[in-house]
Enzyme design. Structure first.
Site, PDB file in Angstrom:
ATOM      1  N   GLY A 255       0.838  -1.191   0.000  1.00 27.82           N
ATOM      2  CA  GLY A 255       0.000   0.000   0.000  1.00 27.82           C
ATOM      3  C   GLY A 255       0.872   1.240   0.000  1.00 27.82           C
ATOM      4  O   GLY A 255       2.012   1.198   0.465  1.00 27.82           O
TER       5      GLY A 255
ATOM      6  N   HIS B 189      -2.530   7.434   7.129  1.00 32.82           N
ATOM      7  CA  HIS B 189      -1.576   8.367   6.513  1.00 32.82           C
ATOM      8  C   HIS B 189      -2.278   9.664   6.093  1.00 32.82           C
ATOM      9  O   HIS B 189      -1.678  10.734   6.105  1.00 32.82           O
ATOM     10  CB  HIS B 189      -0.929   7.745   5.267  1.00 32.82           C
TER      11      HIS B 189
HETATM   12 NI    NI Z   1       2.520   3.236   5.687  1.00 34.53          NI
END
Ligand code: NI
Length: 185
Positions: free
Chosen positions: A45, A144
Site C-alpha cells: 500500500g 496516513h
Molecule cells: Ni505506511
C-alpha cells in the site's frame, strides 16, 4: 515513473491531507506512478503523502499476502477521498511495517472489519465492507491521510525501543533498497 518515498520525520506525513479535487490534473498518471513506486519498494500500500503529496488518496495491492490471508487475493484498489463509516469493535493485533519507516515493525491493533466509501480510479463512488488483513491495510493507509503513522499506535515503551531506528530514518542513514527522501538528506 518511480517517485521517492518520503520518510518518517517529513512534515508532509504529519499533515491532514486535502481532498482530491474532481478536476485534479493527470490523476491517472499519479495513480500509475504510485503503483510503480509501491511495487518497486515491494510494498502492499502507498498513500499520496508518502510521495510528498498532501492528498486524500492511496493505492493498495495486497495480492502477495493472499497465501496467508485469502481475503487479500486480488485485493487491488485505488481509494480517493475515502471515508471509513463503520469500524467493528472487534480488533486484531498483528505486526505491521511501512515504506516510510524502513526497518521498523511493530504489532498494531486494528478493527477486524470496516465499512468504507470512496471514489475509485474512475471517480465512481463505491461503498463496501472489508475484513481481515485487507481491512488492516486500508486502515493503515487511511491513517496516513490523517497525518498519522502506525508507530503512533504502539505503547510509549515500544516506541522508545525503536528510538534509534527512528532517529536513523530522520537522519537519512536507515538502510533502504528503494529511493527515499529523508529530512536529513
Ligand atoms: Ni505506511
Amino acid at each position: 515513473m518511480i517517485l521517492p518515498v518520503f520518510l518518517y520525520g517529513q512534515p508532509v506525513l504529519r499533515k491532514e491531507a486535502e481532498e482530491v479535487p474532481s478536476d485534479y490534473p493527470e490523476l491517472k498518471q499519479l495513480i500509475a506512478n504510485m503503483y510503480d513506486t509501491m511495487y518497486q519498494a515491494e510494498g502492499v500500500g502507498l498513500a499520496a503523502p508518502q510521495v510528498g503529496l498532501s492528498l486524500r488518496m492511496f493505492v493498495i495491492d495486497a495480492d502477495v499476502l493472499g497465501e496467508d490471508y485469502p481475503e487479500c487475493q486480488g485485493f487491488k484498489k485505488v481509494m480517493i477521498n475515502p471515508e471509513i463509516i463503520e469500524s467493528s469493535e472487534d480488533e486484531i493485533t498483528l505486526e505491521e511495517g511501512c515504506l516510510s519507516l524502513p526497518g521498523v515493525h511493530e504489532k498494531v491493533s486494528r478493527a477486524k472489519q470496516i465499512r468504507i466509501k470512496y471514489l475509485d480510479q474512475d471517480l465512481k463512488e463505491v461503498e463496501e465492507e472489508i475484513a481481515g488483513f485487507a481491512a488492516r491495510v486500508v486502515q493503515h493507509e487511511y491513517e496516513h491521510l490523517e497525518g498519522h503513522v502506525f508507530i503512533d499506535n504502539v505503547s510509549a515503551i515500544r516506541r522508545q525501543l525503536n528510538k534509534g531506528k527512528l532517529n536513523n530514518i530522520i537522519k537519512g542513514s536507515a538502510r533502504c533498497s528503494y529511493r527515499t527522501k529523508a529530512v536529513g538528506k
